[in-house]
Motif scaffolding. Structure first.
Motif, PDB file in Angstrom:
ATOM      1  N   TRP A  38      52.729  82.296 -43.804  1.00  0.00           N
ATOM      2  CA  TRP A  38      52.113  83.558 -44.530  1.00  0.00           C
ATOM      3  C   TRP A  38      51.168  84.184 -44.358  1.00  0.00           C
ATOM      4  O   TRP A  38      50.907  85.057 -45.027  1.00  0.00           O
ATOM      5  N   PHE A  41      47.347  86.696 -41.479  1.00  0.00           N
ATOM      6  CA  PHE A  41      47.014  88.267 -41.093  1.00  0.00           C
ATOM      7  C   PHE A  41      46.003  88.740 -40.124  1.00  0.00           C
ATOM      8  O   PHE A  41      46.617  89.868 -39.406  1.00  0.00           O
ATOM      9  N   ALA A  75      48.570  88.393 -36.338  1.00  0.00           N
ATOM     10  CA  ALA A  75      49.188  89.061 -36.284  1.00  0.00           C
ATOM     11  C   ALA A  75      48.574  90.977 -36.095  1.00  0.00           C
ATOM     12  O   ALA A  75      49.217  91.180 -35.229  1.00  0.00           O
ATOM     13  N   SER A  76      47.728  91.263 -36.618  1.00  0.00           N
ATOM     14  CA  SER A  76      47.275  92.594 -36.493  1.00  0.00           C
ATOM     15  C   SER A  76      46.947  92.691 -35.016  1.00  0.00           C
ATOM     16  O   SER A  76      46.409  93.121 -35.097  1.00  0.00           O
ATOM     17  N   LEU A  88      56.771  94.728 -37.389  1.00  0.00           N
ATOM     18  CA  LEU A  88      56.047  94.371 -38.164  1.00  0.00           C
ATOM     19  C   LEU A  88      56.170  94.486 -39.760  1.00  0.00           C
ATOM     20  O   LEU A  88      57.023  95.044 -40.296  1.00  0.00           O
ATOM     21  N   GLY A  89      55.595  93.275 -40.370  1.00  0.00           N
ATOM     22  CA  GLY A  89      56.115  92.965 -41.720  1.00  0.00           C
ATOM     23  C   GLY A  89      57.351  93.031 -42.036  1.00  0.00           C
ATOM     24  O   GLY A  89      58.147  92.643 -42.299  1.00  0.00           O
ATOM     25  N   TRP A 140      46.940  98.005 -39.801  1.00  0.00           N
ATOM     26  CA  TRP A 140      47.889  97.520 -39.190  1.00  0.00           C
ATOM     27  C   TRP A 140      48.007  96.295 -40.694  1.00  0.00           C
ATOM     28  O   TRP A 140      49.571  96.559 -40.597  1.00  0.00           O
ATOM     29  N   LEU A 167      51.499  94.028 -42.964  1.00  0.00           N
ATOM     30  CA  LEU A 167      51.423  92.865 -43.893  1.00  0.00           C
ATOM     31  C   LEU A 167      51.241  92.201 -44.785  1.00  0.00           C
ATOM     32  O   LEU A 167      51.193  90.689 -44.927  1.00  0.00           O
ATOM     33  N   GLU A 168      50.253  93.432 -45.537  1.00  0.00           N
ATOM     34  CA  GLU A 168      49.859  92.331 -47.263  1.00  0.00           C
ATOM     35  C   GLU A 168      51.014  92.046 -47.757  1.00  0.00           C
ATOM     36  O   GLU A 168      52.657  92.624 -47.434  1.00  0.00           O
ATOM     37  N   THR A 178      53.617  88.691 -42.455  1.00  0.00           N
ATOM     38  CA  THR A 178      53.055  88.519 -41.395  1.00  0.00           C
ATOM     39  C   THR A 178      54.041  88.194 -39.814  1.00  0.00           C
ATOM     40  O   THR A 178      53.038  87.614 -38.995  1.00  0.00           O
ATOM     41  N   VAL A 225      55.952  89.983 -36.107  1.00  0.00           N
ATOM     42  CA  VAL A 225      55.445  90.817 -36.019  1.00  0.00           C
ATOM     43  C   VAL A 225      56.600  90.249 -34.249  1.00  0.00           C
ATOM     44  O   VAL A 225      56.794  89.639 -33.861  1.00  0.00           O
ATOM     45  N   PRO A 235      56.336  83.990 -38.250  1.00  0.00           N
ATOM     46  CA  PRO A 235      54.766  83.002 -38.855  1.00  0.00           C
ATOM     47  C   PRO A 235      55.543  81.927 -39.634  1.00  0.00           C
ATOM     48  O   PRO A 235      56.887  81.478 -40.019  1.00  0.00           O
TER      49      PRO A 235
END
Length: 276
Positions: free
Chosen positions: A31, A34, A37-38, A53-54, A88, A92-93, A97, A99, A182
């Motif tokens: 999790w 970041f 994943a980006s 994503l997200g 991205w 994801l925040e 995470t 994708v 993730p």
């Protein structure tokens, strides 16, 4: 076509080796992937995949074992300093995470999916001189985290597959989904992506794992050989009693929890023995 694919795969080897070492250098636990994943989302987008994503691919309700908000914020800030792709990160925040990259060939055919995991383990990597990542300069720079289960390789394999699918897309049919999951460690991430509907339209799903005791250079295809795992949240309640005067009227919650733990851990060897 097979020879062409092999030639293309061999040509990618230096690039994939560098990518894998980069992921190994910057491990991120579940999790908190970041940066990883980006970078995945960015490369999939560059290769012409439709990227989701997200929370589009991760169900908030179904997530398990999510770190606290401060830990997530610290991991996000660290990812920014370590080369995460900024555009991205808003999606994801908060630890969403996952994708998914989709290649739609616009020709009739099944929807096939390939799943790869992103996360590292809470392990301190060796800095001994005979440890190859340390020796070659790509050991973990994130203290307390390490890609000790090969997920840096899994993520890289996913991007390698994406490269080849993009190159040979004119010869393909149907849809191909690349699922970057993730929080695989601790069995936390898959359910949240399933409940987000990521595999609802999938006809065939392939998952991979490096190693596991098999000789190097072999590819083994199977749909069995693994035991299932389930996460449970269990609360044990006890009853206080005087240890010296009336221990028999008490109920020891700690003892019950210890006994349950021993019993649960006996399931795997017993199941293995029964399977022969």
């Amino acid at each position: 076509m097979n020879a062409n694919i092999m030639d293309a795969a061999n040509a990618l080897a230096p690039q994939l080796s560098a990518q894998r070492r980069d992921f190994h250098r910057y491990p991120e636990q579940g999790w908190m992937e970041f940066r990883t994943a980006s970078l995945v989302a960015e490369r999939l987008s560059q290769l012409g995949f439709s990227v989701q994503l997200g929370q589009a691919v991760v169900s908030e309700r179904a997530r398990m074992g999510v770190p606290d908000a401060q830990t997530l914020d610290d991991a996000l800030a660290r990812a920014r300093t370590q080369g995460a792709v900024e555009r991205w990160l808003p999606a994801l925040e908060g630890g969403f995470t996952g994708v998914v990259g989709t290649l739609d060939t616009q020709r009739p055919g099944p929807t096939q999916a390939f799943r790869f995991d992103l996360d590292a383990l809470p392990i301190v990597e060796s800095n001994e001189g005979d440890h190859r990542p340390y020796q070659a300069g790509f050991h973990s720079l994130n203290q307390g985290s390490m890609h000790a289960c090969g997920h840096d390789g899994h993520t890289t394999i996913g991007l390698g597959v994406a490269e080849l699918l993009s190159q040979f897309s004119s010869q393909l049919c149907g849809k191909i989904k690349l699922i970057f999951q993730p929080a695989e460690e601790g069995v936390r991430g898959a359910q949240s992506m399933v409940e987000a509907g990521v595999v609802d339209d999938v006809d065939r799903l392939v998952a991979t794992h490096l190693g596991l005791g098999h000789p190097s250079g072999q590819v083994i295809c199977a749909a069995d050989g693994f035991l299932a795992t389930t996460k449970l949240d269990v609360r044990f309640s006890g009853k206080a009693a005087h240890a010296g005067g009336q221990p028999e009227v008490g109920q020891n919650a700690l003892l019950a929890a210890a006994q349950a733990t021993l019993g649960l851990h006996a399931i795997a060897p017993i199941a293995k023995a029964l399977r022969g």
